[in-house]
Design a protein around this motif. Structure first.
Motif, short mmCIF file in Angstrom:
data_model
loop_
_atom_site.label_atom_id
_atom_site.label_comp_id
_atom_site.label_asym_id
_atom_site.label_seq_id
_atom_site.Cartn_x
_atom_site.Cartn_y
_atom_site.Cartn_z
N MET A 1 15.81 31.67 34.18
CA MET A 1 14.55 30.96 34.01
C MET A 1 14.71 29.61 34.69
O MET A 1 15.44 28.75 34.19
CB MET A 1 14.22 30.78 32.53
CG MET A 1 14.09 32.08 31.75
SD MET A 1 12.84 33.21 32.38
CE MET A 1 11.37 32.39 31.88
N GLU A 2 14.08 29.44 35.85
CA GLU A 2 14.24 28.19 36.59
C GLU A 2 12.90 27.62 37.01
O GLU A 2 12.42 26.68 36.40
CB GLU A 2 15.10 28.40 37.84
CG GLU A 2 16.56 28.61 37.55
CD GLU A 2 17.40 28.64 38.82
OE1 GLU A 2 16.84 28.66 39.93
OE2 GLU A 2 18.62 28.65 38.69
N ASP A 3 12.29 28.19 38.05
CA ASP A 3 11.09 27.63 38.65
C ASP A 3 9.86 28.50 38.45
O ASP A 3 8.92 28.43 39.22
CB ASP A 3 11.32 27.44 40.16
CG ASP A 3 12.45 26.48 40.45
OD1 ASP A 3 12.60 25.51 39.68
OD2 ASP A 3 13.17 26.70 41.44
N GLN A 4 9.87 29.32 37.40
CA GLN A 4 8.73 30.19 37.17
C GLN A 4 7.50 29.36 36.80
O GLN A 4 7.60 28.42 36.01
CB GLN A 4 9.02 31.19 36.04
CG GLN A 4 10.00 32.26 36.41
CD GLN A 4 11.45 31.82 36.29
OE1 GLN A 4 11.75 30.78 35.76
NE2 GLN A 4 12.34 32.62 36.81
N PRO A 5 6.36 29.72 37.36
CA PRO A 5 5.13 28.99 37.00
C PRO A 5 4.67 29.36 35.59
O PRO A 5 5.00 30.43 35.08
CB PRO A 5 4.12 29.48 38.04
CG PRO A 5 4.62 30.82 38.47
CD PRO A 5 6.12 30.76 38.35
N THR A 6 3.93 28.45 34.97
CA THR A 6 3.34 28.72 33.67
C THR A 6 1.84 28.55 33.81
O THR A 6 1.40 27.49 34.23
CB THR A 6 3.88 27.74 32.61
OG1 THR A 6 5.30 27.86 32.56
CG2 THR A 6 3.32 28.02 31.25
N PRO A 7 1.03 29.54 33.50
CA PRO A 7 1.42 30.87 33.04
C PRO A 7 2.09 31.67 34.16
O PRO A 7 1.96 31.33 35.33
CB PRO A 7 0.09 31.50 32.64
CG PRO A 7 -0.94 30.82 33.46
CD PRO A 7 -0.42 29.42 33.67
N PRO A 8 2.80 32.74 33.77
CA PRO A 8 3.52 33.53 34.77
C PRO A 8 2.60 34.06 35.86
O PRO A 8 1.47 34.45 35.59
CB PRO A 8 4.11 34.69 33.97
CG PRO A 8 4.08 34.24 32.55
CD PRO A 8 2.94 33.27 32.43
N ALA A 9 3.10 34.06 37.08
CA ALA A 9 2.39 34.63 38.22
C ALA A 9 3.38 35.49 38.99
O ALA A 9 4.50 35.05 39.26
CB ALA A 9 1.83 33.52 39.10
N LEU A 10 2.98 36.70 39.32
CA LEU A 10 3.89 37.62 40.00
C LEU A 10 4.07 37.22 41.46
O LEU A 10 3.10 37.01 42.19
CB LEU A 10 3.36 39.04 39.92
CG LEU A 10 3.22 39.63 38.51
CD1 LEU A 10 2.66 41.03 38.60
CD2 LEU A 10 4.55 39.62 37.79
N SER A 11 5.32 37.16 41.87
CA SER A 11 5.66 36.93 43.28
C SER A 11 5.59 38.26 44.01
O SER A 11 5.48 39.33 43.39
CB SER A 11 7.06 36.34 43.39
OG SER A 11 8.03 37.32 43.02
N ASP A 12 5.69 38.21 45.33
CA ASP A 12 5.74 39.46 46.10
C ASP A 12 6.96 40.28 45.70
O ASP A 12 6.88 41.51 45.62
CB ASP A 12 5.76 39.16 47.60
CG ASP A 12 4.42 38.66 48.12
OD1 ASP A 12 3.39 38.87 47.43
OD2 ASP A 12 4.40 38.05 49.21
N ALA A 13 8.08 39.62 45.41
CA ALA A 13 9.29 40.34 44.99
C ALA A 13 9.06 41.03 43.64
O ALA A 13 9.52 42.15 43.42
CB ALA A 13 10.48 39.39 44.91
N ASP A 14 8.34 40.35 42.71
CA ASP A 14 8.01 40.98 41.43
C ASP A 14 7.15 42.22 41.65
O ASP A 14 7.38 43.27 41.05
CB ASP A 14 7.23 40.00 40.53
CG ASP A 14 8.08 38.86 40.00
OD1 ASP A 14 9.23 39.09 39.63
OD2 ASP A 14 7.55 37.73 39.97
N LYS A 15 6.14 42.10 42.51
CA LYS A 15 5.24 43.22 42.78
C LYS A 15 6.00 44.38 43.41
O LYS A 15 5.79 45.54 43.06
CB LYS A 15 4.10 42.78 43.68
CG LYS A 15 3.16 41.80 43.00
CD LYS A 15 2.13 41.24 43.96
CE LYS A 15 1.32 40.13 43.32
NZ LYS A 15 0.41 39.48 44.27
N ASP A 16 6.92 44.07 44.34
CA ASP A 16 7.73 45.13 44.95
C ASP A 16 8.62 45.80 43.90
O ASP A 16 8.80 47.02 43.92
CB ASP A 16 8.60 44.55 46.07
CG ASP A 16 7.79 44.13 47.29
OD1 ASP A 16 6.61 44.55 47.42
OD2 ASP A 16 8.34 43.35 48.11
N GLY A 17 9.16 45.01 42.97
CA GLY A 17 9.97 45.57 41.89
C GLY A 17 9.16 46.48 41.00
O GLY A 17 9.64 47.54 40.57
#
Length: 89
Positions: A50-66
């Motif tokens: 948990m470092e630089d995650q935005p609040t509220p959570p937003a999916l990155s392209d890497a999250d979507k690919d996962g």
């Protein structure tokens, strides 16, 4: 130390300092519940720390690919409607 984990079908939360951090931890562990592995990019929900995650959570392209890797390509709305129509007619 870990702020939370997903084991045996249950999300466990151990520590958080704010509602935003709790939301991010829950989003991350829900990802594991969906069988999504850790991804690269410190702003990704599924990054291993948990470092630089935005609040509220937003999916990155890497999250979507996962998500796609774990759960498959999302169907379009039209495809889902046709599937339901064919199933019940």
């Amino acid at each position: 130390f870990t702020q939370g984990d997903y084991r045996d079908g249950v999300i466990h939360i151990y520590t958080f300092v704010s509602k935003g951090e709790l939301t991010n931890i829950l989003a991350h562990e829900l990802g594991h519940a969906l069988d999504i592995e850790h991804v690269e990019g410190t702003a990704s929900v599924m990054y291993y720390l948990m470092e630089d995650q935005p609040t509220p959570p937003a999916l990155s392209d890497a999250d979507k690919d996962g998500f796609i890797a774990a759960c498959g390509e999302p169907e379009s709305f039209g495809t889902r409607v046709r599937t339901l129509i064919n199933k019940y007619l």
